[in-house]
Enzyme design. Sequence first.
Site, PDB file in Angstrom:
ATOM      1  N   ARG A 287      32.268  51.208  31.564  1.00 17.08           N
ATOM      2  CA  ARG A 287      31.913  49.954  30.879  1.00 17.08           C
ATOM      3  C   ARG A 287      30.476  49.929  30.355  1.00 17.08           C
ATOM      4  O   ARG A 287      29.988  48.856  30.009  1.00 17.08           O
ATOM      5  CB  ARG A 287      32.181  48.766  31.804  1.00 17.08           C
ATOM      6  CG  ARG A 287      33.663  48.635  32.141  1.00 17.08           C
ATOM      7  CD  ARG A 287      34.015  47.353  32.869  1.00 17.08           C
ATOM      8  NE  ARG A 287      35.441  47.315  33.100  1.00 17.08           N
ATOM      9  CZ  ARG A 287      36.054  47.755  34.203  1.00 17.08           C
ATOM     10  NH1 ARG A 287      35.322  48.267  35.186  1.00 17.08           N
ATOM     11  NH2 ARG A 287      37.347  47.698  34.321  1.00 17.08           N
TER      12      ARG A 287
ATOM     13  N   SER B  22      33.948  50.338  43.333  1.00 14.64           N
ATOM     14  CA  SER B  22      35.322  49.849  43.331  1.00 14.64           C
ATOM     15  C   SER B  22      36.023  50.306  44.610  1.00 14.64           C
ATOM     16  O   SER B  22      35.423  50.965  45.451  1.00 14.64           O
ATOM     17  CB  SER B  22      36.057  50.380  42.101  1.00 14.64           C
ATOM     18  OG  SER B  22      35.412  49.979  40.923  1.00 14.64           O
TER      19      SER B  22
ATOM     20  N   GLY C 153      38.964  48.153  46.058  1.00 14.37           N
ATOM     21  CA  GLY C 153      39.635  47.065  46.768  1.00 14.37           C
ATOM     22  C   GLY C 153      41.099  47.298  47.032  1.00 14.37           C
ATOM     23  O   GLY C 153      41.674  46.702  47.945  1.00 14.37           O
TER      24      GLY C 153
ATOM     25  N   TRP D 264      32.843  45.714  41.451  1.00 14.90           N
ATOM     26  CA  TRP D 264      33.084  46.655  40.360  1.00 14.90           C
ATOM     27  C   TRP D 264      32.688  46.159  38.977  1.00 14.90           C
ATOM     28  O   TRP D 264      32.959  46.840  37.986  1.00 14.90           O
ATOM     29  CB  TRP D 264      34.537  47.100  40.363  1.00 14.90           C
ATOM     30  CG  TRP D 264      35.572  46.019  40.266  1.00 14.90           C
ATOM     31  CD1 TRP D 264      36.095  45.301  41.300  1.00 14.90           C
ATOM     32  CD2 TRP D 264      36.230  45.564  39.083  1.00 14.90           C
ATOM     33  NE1 TRP D 264      37.047  44.416  40.834  1.00 14.90           N
ATOM     34  CE2 TRP D 264      37.148  44.559  39.477  1.00 14.90           C
ATOM     35  CE3 TRP D 264      36.145  45.906  37.732  1.00 14.90           C
ATOM     36  CZ2 TRP D 264      37.965  43.891  38.571  1.00 14.90           C
ATOM     37  CZ3 TRP D 264      36.963  45.241  36.820  1.00 14.90           C
ATOM     38  CH2 TRP D 264      37.861  44.252  37.245  1.00 14.90           C
TER      39      TRP D 264
ATOM     40  N   ASN E  87      38.517  41.496  45.783  1.00 13.67           N
ATOM     41  CA  ASN E  87      39.557  41.070  46.725  1.00 13.67           C
ATOM     42  C   ASN E  87      39.491  41.807  48.063  1.00 13.67           C
ATOM     43  O   ASN E  87      38.968  42.909  48.162  1.00 13.67           O
ATOM     44  CB  ASN E  87      40.935  41.293  46.121  1.00 13.67           C
ATOM     45  CG  ASN E  87      41.177  42.756  45.778  1.00 13.67           C
ATOM     46  OD1 ASN E  87      40.677  43.243  44.761  1.00 13.67           O
ATOM     47  ND2 ASN E  87      41.924  43.468  46.599  1.00 13.67           N
TER      48      ASN E  87
ATOM     49  N   ASP F 176      45.066  38.729  45.115  1.00 12.96           N
ATOM     50  CA  ASP F 176      44.182  39.630  44.365  1.00 12.96           C
ATOM     51  C   ASP F 176      43.334  38.868  43.361  1.00 12.96           C
ATOM     52  O   ASP F 176      43.137  39.299  42.232  1.00 12.96           O
ATOM     53  CB  ASP F 176      44.996  40.726  43.659  1.00 12.96           C
ATOM     54  CG  ASP F 176      44.106  41.794  43.016  1.00 12.96           C
ATOM     55  OD1 ASP F 176      43.013  42.052  43.544  1.00 12.96           O
ATOM     56  OD2 ASP F 176      44.504  42.355  41.988  1.00 12.96           O
TER      57      ASP F 176
ATOM     58  N   ASP G 159      40.175  38.538  42.583  1.00  7.22           N
ATOM     59  CA  ASP G 159      38.797  39.044  42.617  1.00  7.22           C
ATOM     60  C   ASP G 159      37.776  37.979  42.210  1.00  7.22           C
ATOM     61  O   ASP G 159      38.016  37.204  41.287  1.00  7.22           O
ATOM     62  CB  ASP G 159      38.646  40.191  41.616  1.00  7.22           C
ATOM     63  CG  ASP G 159      39.173  41.501  42.152  1.00  7.22           C
ATOM     64  OD1 ASP G 159      40.024  41.476  43.028  1.00  7.22           O
ATOM     65  OD2 ASP G 159      38.741  42.554  41.659  1.00  7.22           O
TER      66      ASP G 159
ATOM     67  N   ARG H  35      39.159  34.648  38.322  1.00 14.41           N
ATOM     68  CA  ARG H  35      40.535  35.135  38.275  1.00 14.41           C
ATOM     69  C   ARG H  35      41.512  34.074  38.769  1.00 14.41           C
ATOM     70  O   ARG H  35      42.659  34.027  38.333  1.00 14.41           O
ATOM     71  CB  ARG H  35      40.667  36.396  39.145  1.00 14.41           C
ATOM     72  CG  ARG H  35      40.010  37.635  38.598  1.00 14.41           C
ATOM     73  CD  ARG H  35      40.980  38.560  37.871  1.00 14.41           C
ATOM     74  NE  ARG H  35      41.815  39.316  38.762  1.00 14.41           N
ATOM     75  CZ  ARG H  35      41.544  40.532  39.217  1.00 14.41           C
ATOM     76  NH1 ARG H  35      40.418  41.131  38.907  1.00 14.41           N
ATOM     77  NH2 ARG H  35      42.401  41.176  39.994  1.00 14.41           N
TER      78      ARG H  35
END
Length: 555
Positions: free
Chosen positions: A127, A186, A188, A237, A255, A297, A299, A324
């Site tokens: 990203r 990251s 999760g 993340w 999460n 989930d 997040d 989310r």
Amino acid sequence: MSFAATSTAMAQPAEPYKPVTTQDLLHAAQSDDWLMVRHDYNSSDYSPLKQITTKNVTDLKPVWDFETGLKSGHESPAIVNGDYMFITGPRDVLFAFQASTGKLLWKYEHDLSHVGLKTVCCDVVNRGVALYGDAVYMATLDNYVVALDAKTGKVLWKNQLEVPDLGYAMTLAPLVVNGKVIVGESGGEYGARAFIQALDAKTGSKVWRFNTIPAPDEPGGDTWPKGAYKTGGGAAWLTGSYDPATNSLIWGVGNPGPWLAKLRPGNNLYTDSVLSLDPDTGKLKWYYQYTTHDTWDYDGTNEPVLTDITYKGKTYKALVSASRNGWFYAINRNDGKLIYAVPFAHATSVKGFDAQGHNITDPALYPDIDKEIFTCPSFLGGKNWWPISVDPQTKYAYVPTFYSCMTMKGTSVAYRAGLPFLGETFLVKHDPEHPDNWGAVQAINLSTGKQAWVFPSELPWNGGMLTTAGGLLFSGSADGYLYAFNAKTGKVLWKSPQLSSGVVAPPSTFKVGDKQYVAIYAGWGGGTPIWGGEAAKEPRVRHIPLGGHLYVFAL
């Protein structure tokens, strides 16, 4: 496909590279450049440039483009310092261009040949980068932070934070604060115990680490059952924000693991939360938890945008975030107290808030081994990672919205390193409140949290937002168009020729000499085509062409 860790240098622009200083980063909000992933420390995705306006945007034309040759998701904005542009591709490829002409200056290809990438979620994306001094910084899928010479692409240093394929990966853009490169891990979905890490920008040495899941003897450790913190998830993340006024790093956390909540009784701090940390030490100042004891989930990683708001006659130093879980939050960024929360999408699992600002979840919507539930939004969220923009002129936030719900049912699960650690099955389904649309662009009035306008879309809207002082909102669509909206009214003022693929990246804008440019990646991928269920099976979604292509526009 894998790449050797090589840098290939080409010609250089006539303009020398200007080192990026701490003062440059502190004043990035006023800059004509695009010096960091969301333009500035506030994460505003707003530029003060106004050469391109609501009156002349119809004259926007493509001036150069570049095809990457890569088929996975392209999620990076173009980062620009002077006439130098840096943009990453999937599988940790970094391109440097002359920003005004598209001349390729150099390319770095990170070596992933010995990595299985089995614990990377979702898609092998990158990203973006951070700039500081004469260096450009990238985080990698195999957990390296790499510093390269911005002029040549030569590797200055690299440091691996964790071994790959056992639960950890990095897909975010680093953030440089006070001479430190800050990243988050990251993992999760794979039983990792995630963390936020700071490294010295000059040497790459590790300065501090904040574990997002506390041990039993740490504050918050009693919100987990015995031993569960070791596999508790809490992935950090997405890139955070920074508040210089209080010297606070503001960062979202993902999460808990496993997904099935009955396996880990408690509030499960600091998952699904936003944290305030001291960037010099990593010490926790405060937290706010969006979703306690999450099983859906949901997040809490979505970007916290720092902005001043006036709500019910009172002015706040706030952060705003479209979560989310379907709620749009305004939180006091000095102490973490909730100012307001208003649903921006169909939200059933998180159904409200108590007098202290803590969320209230519906106990009937927790799945179990013998219990399937239907809830909204889906685990992909009312908004996923695609960044919002906040415009100080309109005082609106602009939200790429996903209209989806899901079925979810519990399953048995046991932790094994490198394997998914879920305990639930799921299927993304259409939101019955929006039967004709999978997505939308919507504007939210920051003074009320209420919708100001909406642009519905038959397809999911997975593109990030960009606003400018020219009164414009730019965003790309799944069917491969870059749109320019009137930021105040939502009227479509311009639509690009169709690009070669769908858009999942945020646009950026910058000025070189006396000309303003707008850049956007086309390159469909990310989570929606992999985990999108009924949305991914839609024929118009299933047949979106793949392949990365960078487009740059100007008047």
